[in-house]
Design a protein around this motif. Structure first.
Motif, PDB file in Angstrom:
ATOM      1  N   ARG A 152       0.852  -1.192   0.000  1.00  0.00           N
ATOM      2  CA  ARG A 152       0.000   0.000   0.000  1.00  0.00           C
ATOM      3  C   ARG A 152       0.881   1.232   0.000  1.00  0.00           C
ATOM      4  O   ARG A 152       1.895   1.264   0.712  1.00  0.00           O
ATOM      5  N   LEU A 153       0.494   2.219  -0.758  1.00  0.00           N
ATOM      6  CA  LEU A 153       1.151   3.527  -0.664  1.00  0.00           C
ATOM      7  C   LEU A 153       0.050   4.541  -0.944  1.00  0.00           C
ATOM      8  O   LEU A 153      -0.392   4.671  -2.084  1.00  0.00           O
ATOM      9  N   LEU A 154      -0.431   5.187   0.107  1.00  0.00           N
ATOM     10  CA  LEU A 154      -1.597   6.056  -0.063  1.00  0.00           C
ATOM     11  C   LEU A 154      -1.509   7.264   0.864  1.00  0.00           C
ATOM     12  O   LEU A 154      -0.822   7.227   1.884  1.00  0.00           O
ATOM     13  N   PRO A 155      -2.226   8.359   0.488  1.00  0.00           N
ATOM     14  CA  PRO A 155      -2.234   9.523   1.372  1.00  0.00           C
ATOM     15  C   PRO A 155      -2.960   9.182   2.667  1.00  0.00           C
ATOM     16  O   PRO A 155      -3.944   8.435   2.627  1.00  0.00           O
ATOM     17  N   PHE A 156      -2.488   9.670   3.824  1.00  0.00           N
ATOM     18  CA  PHE A 156      -3.225   9.355   5.059  1.00  0.00           C
ATOM     19  C   PHE A 156      -3.481  10.558   5.940  1.00  0.00           C
ATOM     20  O   PHE A 156      -4.303  10.483   6.863  1.00  0.00           O
ATOM     21  N   HIS A 157      -2.814  11.691   5.684  1.00  0.00           N
ATOM     22  CA  HIS A 157      -2.986  12.823   6.597  1.00  0.00           C
ATOM     23  C   HIS A 157      -2.440  14.076   5.918  1.00  0.00           C
ATOM     24  O   HIS A 157      -1.596  13.970   5.013  1.00  0.00           O
ATOM     25  N   VAL A 158      -2.925  15.230   6.354  1.00  0.00           N
ATOM     26  CA  VAL A 158      -2.365  16.492   5.860  1.00  0.00           C
ATOM     27  C   VAL A 158      -1.940  17.314   7.076  1.00  0.00           C
ATOM     28  O   VAL A 158      -2.754  17.573   7.967  1.00  0.00           O
ATOM     29  N   LEU A 159      -0.651  17.674   7.097  1.00  0.00           N
ATOM     30  CA  LEU A 159      -0.143  18.542   8.162  1.00  0.00           C
ATOM     31  C   LEU A 159      -0.384  19.982   7.744  1.00  0.00           C
ATOM     32  O   LEU A 159       0.068  20.389   6.662  1.00  0.00           O
ATOM     33  N   ARG A 160      -1.068  20.754   8.573  1.00  0.00           N
ATOM     34  CA  ARG A 160      -1.294  22.175   8.261  1.00  0.00           C
ATOM     35  C   ARG A 160      -0.500  23.004   9.244  1.00  0.00           C
ATOM     36  O   ARG A 160      -0.719  22.922  10.460  1.00  0.00           O
ATOM     37  N   ARG A 161       0.431  23.789   8.717  1.00  0.00           N
ATOM     38  CA  ARG A 161       1.210  24.636   9.609  1.00  0.00           C
ATOM     39  C   ARG A 161       1.799  25.794   8.807  1.00  0.00           C
ATOM     40  O   ARG A 161       1.964  25.683   7.573  1.00  0.00           O
ATOM     41  N   PRO A 162       2.133  26.912   9.464  1.00  0.00           N
ATOM     42  CA  PRO A 162       2.694  28.047   8.727  1.00  0.00           C
ATOM     43  C   PRO A 162       4.127  27.761   8.282  1.00  0.00           C
ATOM     44  O   PRO A 162       4.870  27.056   8.975  1.00  0.00           O
ATOM     45  N   ASP A 163       4.499  28.285   7.113  1.00  0.00           N
ATOM     46  CA  ASP A 163       5.898  28.171   6.686  1.00  0.00           C
ATOM     47  C   ASP A 163       6.708  29.318   7.321  1.00  0.00           C
ATOM     48  O   ASP A 163       6.180  30.062   8.167  1.00  0.00           O
ATOM     49  N   ALA A 164       7.955  29.467   6.914  1.00  0.00           N
ATOM     50  CA  ALA A 164       8.836  30.455   7.547  1.00  0.00           C
ATOM     51  C   ALA A 164       8.346  31.891   7.357  1.00  0.00           C
ATOM     52  O   ALA A 164       8.707  32.782   8.133  1.00  0.00           O
ATOM     53  N   THR A 165       7.494  32.128   6.345  1.00  0.00           N
ATOM     54  CA  THR A 165       6.985  33.492   6.117  1.00  0.00           C
ATOM     55  C   THR A 165       5.663  33.724   6.859  1.00  0.00           C
ATOM     56  O   THR A 165       5.090  34.804   6.771  1.00  0.00           O
ATOM     57  N   GLY A 166       5.154  32.692   7.528  1.00  0.00           N
ATOM     58  CA  GLY A 166       3.897  32.831   8.261  1.00  0.00           C
ATOM     59  C   GLY A 166       2.683  32.423   7.438  1.00  0.00           C
ATOM     60  O   GLY A 166       1.555  32.461   7.938  1.00  0.00           O
ATOM     61  N   THR A 167       2.880  32.047   6.178  1.00  0.00           N
ATOM     62  CA  THR A 167       1.772  31.614   5.331  1.00  0.00           C
ATOM     63  C   THR A 167       1.354  30.200   5.714  1.00  0.00           C
ATOM     64  O   THR A 167       2.215  29.310   5.817  1.00  0.00           O
ATOM     65  N   MET A 168       0.039  29.990   5.923  1.00  0.00           N
ATOM     66  CA  MET A 168      -0.431  28.648   6.288  1.00  0.00           C
ATOM     67  C   MET A 168      -0.256  27.716   5.103  1.00  0.00           C
ATOM     68  O   MET A 168      -0.638  28.051   3.980  1.00  0.00           O
ATOM     69  N   ARG A 169       0.313  26.538   5.352  1.00  0.00           N
ATOM     70  CA  ARG A 169       0.611  25.596   4.276  1.00  0.00           C
ATOM     71  C   ARG A 169       0.035  24.227   4.603  1.00  0.00           C
ATOM     72  O   ARG A 169      -0.198  23.894   5.758  1.00  0.00           O
ATOM     73  N   GLU A 170      -0.153  23.444   3.550  1.00  0.00           N
ATOM     74  CA  GLU A 170      -0.615  22.063   3.724  1.00  0.00           C
ATOM     75  C   GLU A 170       0.462  21.112   3.211  1.00  0.00           C
ATOM     76  O   GLU A 170       0.953  21.289   2.080  1.00  0.00           O
ATOM     77  N   TYR A 171       0.807  20.129   4.014  1.00  0.00           N
ATOM     78  CA  TYR A 171       1.829  19.143   3.635  1.00  0.00           C
ATOM     79  C   TYR A 171       1.210  17.746   3.718  1.00  0.00           C
ATOM     80  O   TYR A 171       1.040  17.199   4.821  1.00  0.00           O
ATOM     81  N   PRO A 172       0.847  17.157   2.569  1.00  0.00           N
ATOM     82  CA  PRO A 172       0.261  15.809   2.593  1.00  0.00           C
ATOM     83  C   PRO A 172       1.305  14.742   2.928  1.00  0.00           C
ATOM     84  O   PRO A 172       2.469  14.847   2.526  1.00  0.00           O
ATOM     85  N   LEU A 173       0.853  13.751   3.666  1.00  0.00           N
ATOM     86  CA  LEU A 173       1.726  12.639   4.074  1.00  0.00           C
ATOM     87  C   LEU A 173       1.239  11.338   3.445  1.00  0.00           C
ATOM     88  O   LEU A 173       0.036  11.161   3.233  1.00  0.00           O
ATOM     89  N   PHE A 174       2.153  10.424   3.204  1.00  0.00           N
ATOM     90  CA  PHE A 174       1.785   9.104   2.682  1.00  0.00           C
ATOM     91  C   PHE A 174       1.998   8.038   3.745  1.00  0.00           C
ATOM     92  O   PHE A 174       2.802   8.192   4.671  1.00  0.00           O
ATOM     93  N   PHE A 175       1.239   6.966   3.573  1.00  0.00           N
ATOM     94  CA  PHE A 175       1.388   5.762   4.392  1.00  0.00           C
ATOM     95  C   PHE A 175       1.874   4.660   3.469  1.00  0.00           C
ATOM     96  O   PHE A 175       1.285   4.422   2.410  1.00  0.00           O
ATOM     97  N   LEU A 176       2.938   4.010   3.873  1.00  0.00           N
ATOM     98  CA  LEU A 176       3.523   2.933   3.078  1.00  0.00           C
ATOM     99  C   LEU A 176       3.479   1.638   3.878  1.00  0.00           C
ATOM    100  O   LEU A 176       3.896   1.606   5.040  1.00  0.00           O
ATOM    101  N   ALA A 177       2.961   0.574   3.266  1.00  0.00           N
ATOM    102  CA  ALA A 177       3.044  -0.765   3.859  1.00  0.00           C
ATOM    103  C   ALA A 177       3.793  -1.642   2.866  1.00  0.00           C
ATOM    104  O   ALA A 177       3.412  -1.721   1.690  1.00  0.00           O
ATOM    105  N   ALA A 178       4.859  -2.282   3.323  1.00  0.00           N
ATOM    106  CA  ALA A 178       5.670  -3.108   2.425  1.00  0.00           C
ATOM    107  C   ALA A 178       6.133  -4.350   3.167  1.00  0.00           C
ATOM    108  O   ALA A 178       6.363  -4.317   4.377  1.00  0.00           O
ATOM    109  N   SER A 179       6.247  -5.446   2.424  1.00  0.00           N
ATOM    110  CA  SER A 179       6.706  -6.689   3.052  1.00  0.00           C
ATOM    111  C   SER A 179       7.931  -7.201   2.287  1.00  0.00           C
ATOM    112  O   SER A 179       8.107  -6.895   1.103  1.00  0.00           O
ATOM    113  N   PRO A 180       8.769  -8.009   2.956  1.00  0.00           N
ATOM    114  CA  PRO A 180       9.926  -8.571   2.268  1.00  0.00           C
ATOM    115  C   PRO A 180       9.481  -9.320   1.014  1.00  0.00           C
ATOM    116  O   PRO A 180       8.554 -10.135   1.072  1.00  0.00           O
ATOM    117  N   ALA A 181      10.123  -9.021  -0.122  1.00  0.00           N
ATOM    118  CA  ALA A 181       9.706  -9.623  -1.403  1.00  0.00           C
ATOM    119  C   ALA A 181      10.117 -11.086  -1.447  1.00  0.00           C
ATOM    120  O   ALA A 181      11.069 -11.494  -0.787  1.00  0.00           O
TER     121      ALA A 181
END
Ligand code: SAM
Length: 209
Positions: free
Chosen positions: A180-209
């Motif tokens: 699985r490799l899918l989006p699971f959350h969005v971090l919302r926080r201001p960047d260095a200039t104070g502008t609110m930003r959204e940073y999407p995160l992924f979730f990865l599930a992997a098993s030994p091949a």
């Protein structure tokens, strides 16, 4: 070696944006673990565990945790929590996992949240995590999708997030099959200039091949 997290460790868990991310990742890890036999009695290694916000929750379900981190300050916070909670089935290892002694094929799960983007060479790190997993084990990782570099405006990260196809390819090179490799959350926080930003995160599930 200087500790890049020394100044922030004591306040790390108090950040509500981070706490929401921890909760979202924990819920997904728990659900995935339950789909694969549960956590009770399982050995779980958390790489880049920081203050243990994730792993301590997993220990609450009966998992035997090995916490690994390079930051003495983050681990000091974790050790304080372990003392308070009296979690006996936990091991804390300070240092780079490439050089630490952890048994080959000793872990049922390897989990990591927001640590891979601090690792310069991803494939050797993934291969190391792969070597620690038992057959049938799982790697569960959460991290940033590719961002414009504003997440670490001080340049302290090794990667400005990851492109999902590049991550799939690196997992393959390291001996993992991505489940699985899918989006699971969005971090919302201001960047260095104070502008609110959204940073999407992924979730990865992997098993030994
Ligand atoms: C952004 S913090 C995330 C901490 C925790 N996983 C969380 O989500 O709150 C990244 C953590 O990875 C650790 N780290 C970075 N490179 C590492 C390495 N090579 N080996 C072990 N830990 C590492 C850092 O010390 C830091 O605690």
């Amino acid at each position: 070696m200087s500790d890049a997290f020394a100044a922030r460790a004591s306040e790390w868990d108090a950040n509500p944006v981070r706490a929401a991310m921890h909760r979202a990742f924990y819920e997904l890890v728990l659900r995935t673990a339950e789909e694969n036999g549960g956590l009770d009695g399982r050995s779980v290694l958390e790489f880049g565990c920081g203050t243990g916000a994730l792993g301590l929750r997993l220990a609450g379900h009966g998992a035997r945790l090995t916490f690994v981190d390079t930051s003495p300050a983050m681990l000091e916070v974790l050790r304080g929590k372990l003392e308070l909670e009296g979690a006996p089935r936990a091991t804390v290892l300070e240092g780079d996992i490439a050089r630490l002694s952890v048994g080959t094929a000793s872990q049922d799960l390897a989990v990591t949240l927001m640590a891979l983007h601090h690792v310069p060479d991803i494939v050797p790190m993934l291969a190391r995590l792969r070597s620690l997993l038992r057959p049938g084990g799982l790697l569960l990782a959460g991290d940033l999708f590719t961002e414009d570099g504003s997440f670490h405006a001080d340049g302290s990260a090794a990667h400005n997030g990851f492109d999902p196809e590049a991550m799939r390819a690196m997992c393959g090179e390291a001996g993992f099959a991505v489940r699985r490799l899918l989006p699971f959350h969005v971090l919302r926080r201001p960047d260095a200039t104070g502008t609110m930003r959204e940073y999407p995160l992924f979730f990865l599930a992997a098993s030994p091949a």
